[in-house]
Design a protein around this motif. Structure first.
Motif, short mmCIF file in Angstrom:
data_model
loop_
_atom_site.label_atom_id
_atom_site.label_comp_id
_atom_site.label_asym_id
_atom_site.label_seq_id
_atom_site.Cartn_x
_atom_site.Cartn_y
_atom_site.Cartn_z
N TYR A 76 20.37 -23.76 -5.15
CA TYR A 76 20.79 -24.31 -6.44
C TYR A 76 22.26 -24.74 -6.34
O TYR A 76 22.93 -24.45 -5.37
N THR A 77 22.74 -25.42 -7.40
CA THR A 77 24.15 -25.75 -7.50
C THR A 77 24.69 -25.18 -8.81
O THR A 77 23.98 -25.15 -9.82
N ASP A 78 25.91 -24.68 -8.76
CA ASP A 78 26.54 -24.17 -9.98
C ASP A 78 27.56 -25.18 -10.51
O ASP A 78 28.37 -24.86 -11.36
N GLY A 79 27.50 -26.41 -10.00
CA GLY A 79 28.41 -27.45 -10.44
C GLY A 79 29.60 -27.60 -9.52
O GLY A 79 30.12 -28.70 -9.33
N GLU A 80 30.05 -26.51 -8.91
CA GLU A 80 31.20 -26.56 -8.00
C GLU A 80 30.75 -26.40 -6.55
O GLU A 80 31.25 -27.05 -5.65
N PHE A 81 29.77 -25.51 -6.33
CA PHE A 81 29.27 -25.25 -4.98
C PHE A 81 27.76 -25.42 -4.94
O PHE A 81 27.06 -25.22 -5.93
N TRP A 82 27.26 -25.76 -3.74
CA TRP A 82 25.83 -25.86 -3.50
C TRP A 82 25.46 -24.67 -2.63
O TRP A 82 26.07 -24.46 -1.58
N HIS A 83 24.45 -23.90 -3.04
CA HIS A 83 24.12 -22.66 -2.36
C HIS A 83 22.90 -22.83 -1.46
O HIS A 83 21.89 -23.40 -1.88
N PHE A 84 23.04 -22.31 -0.23
CA PHE A 84 21.98 -22.39 0.77
C PHE A 84 21.70 -20.99 1.29
O PHE A 84 22.56 -20.12 1.28
N MET A 85 20.45 -20.79 1.80
CA MET A 85 20.06 -19.48 2.31
C MET A 85 19.34 -19.65 3.65
O MET A 85 18.51 -20.54 3.81
N VAL A 86 19.67 -18.76 4.61
CA VAL A 86 18.93 -18.72 5.87
C VAL A 86 17.62 -18.01 5.58
O VAL A 86 17.63 -16.85 5.15
N GLN A 92 23.34 -15.94 2.54
CA GLN A 92 23.62 -17.12 1.72
C GLN A 92 24.99 -17.70 2.01
O GLN A 92 25.93 -16.97 2.32
N TYR A 93 25.08 -19.03 1.92
CA TYR A 93 26.33 -19.77 2.13
C TYR A 93 26.53 -20.72 0.95
O TYR A 93 25.58 -21.27 0.42
N ALA A 94 27.79 -20.90 0.56
CA ALA A 94 28.13 -21.85 -0.50
C ALA A 94 28.91 -23.00 0.12
O ALA A 94 29.92 -22.79 0.78
N ALA A 95 28.41 -24.23 -0.08
CA ALA A 95 29.06 -25.41 0.48
C ALA A 95 29.77 -26.17 -0.63
O ALA A 95 29.21 -26.37 -1.71
N LYS A 104 23.97 -35.28 -1.20
CA LYS A 104 23.78 -34.80 -2.57
C LYS A 104 22.57 -35.42 -3.30
O LYS A 104 21.80 -34.70 -3.91
N PRO A 105 22.37 -36.76 -3.26
CA PRO A 105 21.26 -37.31 -4.02
C PRO A 105 19.88 -36.93 -3.49
O PRO A 105 18.88 -37.18 -4.13
N TRP A 106 19.81 -36.34 -2.31
CA TRP A 106 18.50 -36.05 -1.71
C TRP A 106 18.16 -34.57 -1.74
O TRP A 106 17.11 -34.18 -1.23
N LEU A 107 19.02 -33.72 -2.28
CA LEU A 107 18.76 -32.28 -2.28
C LEU A 107 17.83 -31.88 -3.40
O LEU A 107 18.09 -32.16 -4.56
N LYS A 108 16.75 -31.21 -3.04
CA LYS A 108 15.79 -30.69 -4.01
C LYS A 108 15.62 -29.21 -3.69
O LYS A 108 15.53 -28.83 -2.52
N GLU A 109 15.59 -28.39 -4.72
CA GLU A 109 15.47 -26.95 -4.51
C GLU A 109 14.26 -26.64 -3.65
O GLU A 109 13.23 -27.29 -3.78
#
Length: 188
Positions: A76-86, A92-95, A104-109
């Motif tokens: 998900y995104t919190d507006g400031e960071f995009w969160h990813f999980m291994v 979890q990592y925040a980008a 950005k336009p291609w990211l889907k949960e």
């Protein structure tokens, strides 16, 4: 620390230069009629995203960047960071926005992306080559039109806008190539 000679240069190779990690975008070997051969390369700074031209003498060595590409699931995104999980370790990592760049336009949960890590920090995110996204807005479809009849813009659920054939209607799910941003087909 590993090093790469100019003869090993290829697109996508990650090297260190002036303390920053770089990605080789374009590599051209030049052998002039007179003088020493050299490599003319375009490199992208993985921290800032800037692309610069650089010339290396043939046989010169460059330090390899200690970066790793990891398959991670976009959460998900919190507006400031995009969160990813291994997926294997649930780590979890925040980008930040700089790491996302064109992805950005291609990211889907739930989609699995390739996240490049340097010193444990996400540097860049590469979306899957093909994504399936739903159309949220487009002009009404025209019956009987073929795939070669023309195109119209369609807004997808992530906000990306792609050109689609005239027969495509709102609410359909499309397969899109994220490398070119082009419509590939309808998903049934």
């Amino acid at each position: 620390m590993a090093t790469y000679s100019t003869s090993e240069f290829k697109n996508g190779l990650k090297i260190m230069l002036d303390g920053d990690p770089y990605n080789i975008v374009e590599n051209e070997f030049v052998k002039p009629g007179k003088g020493q051969a050299f490599n003319r390369v375009k490199i992208r700074n993985l921290k800032s995203g800037r692309v610069i031209d650089k010339t290396f003498k043939s046989g010169e060595s460059v330090e390899a960047a200690d970066v790793v590409d990891v398959d991670m699931q976009y959460l998900y995104t919190d507006g400031e960071f995009w969160h990813f999980m291994v997926p294997d370790t649930f780590e979890q990592y925040a980008a930040g926005e700089a790491a996302l760049a064109d992805a950005k336009p291609w990211l889907k949960e739930q989609d699995v992306c390739i996240v490049t890590l340097w010193n444990g920090q996400p540097l860049s995110v590469t979306p899957p080559n093909f994504v399936e996204l739903k159309i949220v807005e487009t002009d009404p479809g025209i019956r009987g039109d073929t795939a070669t009849g023309g195109t119209k813009p369609a807004t997808l659920e992530t906000g990306a806008v792609v050109k689609v054939p005239l027969f495509i209607e709102e609410g359909e799910v499309l397969k899109v190539d994220t490398r070119t941003g082009e419509y590939v087909s309808r998903v049934k």
